[in-house]
Design a protein around this motif. Structure first.
Motif, PDB file in Angstrom:
ATOM      1  N   ALA A   1     -18.139 -13.557   1.550  1.00 25.13           N
ATOM      2  CA  ALA A   1     -19.531 -13.958   1.272  1.00 25.13           C
ATOM      3  C   ALA A   1     -20.397 -13.735   2.512  1.00 25.13           C
ATOM      4  O   ALA A   1     -21.523 -13.244   2.428  1.00 25.13           O
ATOM      5  CB  ALA A   1     -19.566 -15.423   0.840  1.00 25.13           C
TER       6      ALA A   1
ATOM      7  N   ALA B   1     -24.433 -13.368   2.099  1.00 25.22           N
ATOM      8  CA  ALA B   1     -24.754 -14.502   1.219  1.00 25.22           C
ATOM      9  C   ALA B   1     -25.385 -15.628   2.044  1.00 25.22           C
ATOM     10  O   ALA B   1     -25.105 -15.773   3.237  1.00 25.22           O
ATOM     11  CB  ALA B   1     -23.486 -15.002   0.541  1.00 25.22           C
ATOM     12  N   ASP B   2     -26.223 -16.429   1.394  1.00 29.31           N
ATOM     13  CA  ASP B   2     -26.844 -17.552   2.098  1.00 29.31           C
ATOM     14  C   ASP B   2     -25.805 -18.642   2.384  1.00 29.31           C
ATOM     15  O   ASP B   2     -24.694 -18.624   1.847  1.00 29.31           O
ATOM     16  CB  ASP B   2     -28.014 -18.111   1.272  1.00 29.31           C
TER      17      ASP B   2
ATOM     18  N   LEU C   1     -24.120 -20.478  -0.553  1.00 29.48           N
ATOM     19  CA  LEU C   1     -23.103 -19.713  -1.281  1.00 29.48           C
ATOM     20  C   LEU C   1     -21.849 -19.528  -0.423  1.00 29.48           C
ATOM     21  O   LEU C   1     -20.724 -19.573  -0.936  1.00 29.48           O
ATOM     22  CB  LEU C   1     -23.685 -18.367  -1.738  1.00 29.48           C
ATOM     23  N   GLN C   2     -22.019 -19.381   0.877  1.00 35.17           N
ATOM     24  CA  GLN C   2     -20.848 -19.336   1.765  1.00 35.17           C
ATOM     25  C   GLN C   2     -20.052 -20.642   1.656  1.00 35.17           C
ATOM     26  O   GLN C   2     -18.823 -20.633   1.591  1.00 35.17           O
ATOM     27  CB  GLN C   2     -21.283 -19.125   3.213  1.00 35.17           C
TER      28      GLN C   2
ATOM     29  N   CYS D   1     -18.141 -20.806  -1.548  1.00 35.51           N
ATOM     30  CA  CYS D   1     -16.955 -19.945  -1.480  1.00 35.51           C
ATOM     31  C   CYS D   1     -15.840 -20.620  -0.686  1.00 35.51           C
ATOM     32  O   CYS D   1     -14.677 -20.620  -1.090  1.00 35.51           O
ATOM     33  CB  CYS D   1     -17.314 -18.598  -0.850  1.00 35.51           C
TER      34      CYS D   1
ATOM     35  N   CYS E   1     -21.797 -23.862  -8.571  1.00 36.84           N
ATOM     36  CA  CYS E   1     -21.021 -22.631  -8.400  1.00 36.84           C
ATOM     37  C   CYS E   1     -19.523 -22.925  -8.346  1.00 36.84           C
ATOM     38  O   CYS E   1     -18.712 -22.151  -8.864  1.00 36.84           O
ATOM     39  CB  CYS E   1     -21.471 -21.879  -7.147  1.00 36.84           C
TER      40      CYS E   1
ATOM     41  N   ALA F   1     -25.092 -16.001  -8.498  1.00 41.58           N
ATOM     42  CA  ALA F   1     -24.333 -16.562  -7.367  1.00 41.58           C
ATOM     43  C   ALA F   1     -22.911 -16.909  -7.807  1.00 41.58           C
ATOM     44  O   ALA F   1     -21.936 -16.645  -7.093  1.00 41.58           O
ATOM     45  CB  ALA F   1     -25.046 -17.802  -6.826  1.00 41.58           C
TER      46      ALA F   1
ATOM     47  N   ALA G   1     -20.923 -13.748  -8.154  1.00 40.60           N
ATOM     48  CA  ALA G   1     -20.583 -13.194  -6.836  1.00 40.60           C
ATOM     49  C   ALA G   1     -19.413 -13.960  -6.237  1.00 40.60           C
ATOM     50  O   ALA G   1     -18.450 -13.371  -5.729  1.00 40.60           O
ATOM     51  CB  ALA G   1     -21.805 -13.259  -5.918  1.00 40.60           C
TER      52      ALA G   1
ATOM     53  N   TRP H   1     -15.613 -12.483  -5.098  1.00 41.44           N
ATOM     54  CA  TRP H   1     -15.005 -12.674  -3.772  1.00 41.44           C
ATOM     55  C   TRP H   1     -13.701 -13.473  -3.919  1.00 41.44           C
ATOM     56  O   TRP H   1     -12.726 -13.204  -3.216  1.00 41.44           O
ATOM     57  CB  TRP H   1     -16.001 -13.384  -2.847  1.00 41.44           C
TER      58      TRP H   1
END
Ligand SMILES: [Fe+2]
Length: 185
Positions: free
Chosen positions: A35, A40-41, A44-45, A48, A98, A151, A154, A158
């Motif tokens: 990510a 990724a922002d 989102l990191q 993940c 997410c 998101a 994505a 990953w």
């Protein structure tokens, strides 16, 4: 909470990630690294990094879709749901969403991308069945316009790629500031 989470992640280095050849910790670090590499922002990191927290930071009798046999209780639910609930009080709603969606994102991609299922690992195909199987049209239509769907998809891709044996990724300590930013409050 940050200490508790970081401790659980450190201990996840000794746990295999489902049927894969990497540990739970390696999987989380690789997913977050992918990510980060993709720009990724931070939210989102973080999603993940923590997407499988329900697999290693929660009593597994509460989890119904572990790949190893467990003594799941009658109220057990999927690791994605249990994990999202664990972090929801601490993180932005989008992060918890997410995490909650990462099983449904796989179900969505199986239904909407012809080649996707063929790329899944054996372990991931096994949990797909436990998680409800390929998504049906009505559910796809409900999700399709969701502002956070991209998101979640994505993250899912990953997640699928974060199983590379021996792949270099930054250590857990590199992610501690991001975890503390949300969980030390
Ligand atoms: Fe995962």
């Amino acid at each position: 909470m940050a200490d508790r989470l970081l401790d659980a992640m450190a201990r996840a280095a000794a746990r295999g990630y489902g049927g894969e050849a990497v540990s739970e910790l390696e999987h989380a670090l690789q997913c977050a690294e992918l990510a980060w590499d993709a720009g990724a922002d931070d939210e989102l990191q973080l999603a993940c990094l923590l997407h499988d927290v329900g697999r290693y930071a929660v009593d597994q009798s509460l989890v119904s879709d572990a790949t190893e046999p467990t003594r799941a209780g009658p109220d057990a639910r999927g690791h994605h749901e249990v994990g999202a609930e664990l972090i929801a009080p601490w993180v932005p709603e989008r992060v918890a969403w997410c995490v909650r969606m990462h099983a449904d994102a796989k179900r969505y991609l199986c239904a909407t991308e012809p080649d996707y299922f063929g790329r899944l690992s054996a372990g991931s195909r096994h949990t797909l069945r436990l998680q409800g199987g390929v998504m049906a049209a009505a559910e796809i239509a409900r999700l399709a316009g969701h502002p956070w769907l991209a998101a979640a998809l994505a993250l899912r891709r990953w997640d699928d790629d974060a199983k590379a044996v021996g792949k270099a990724a930054r250590p857990l300590s590199a992610w501690a500031p991001l975890i503390r930013c949300w969980f030390d409050r």
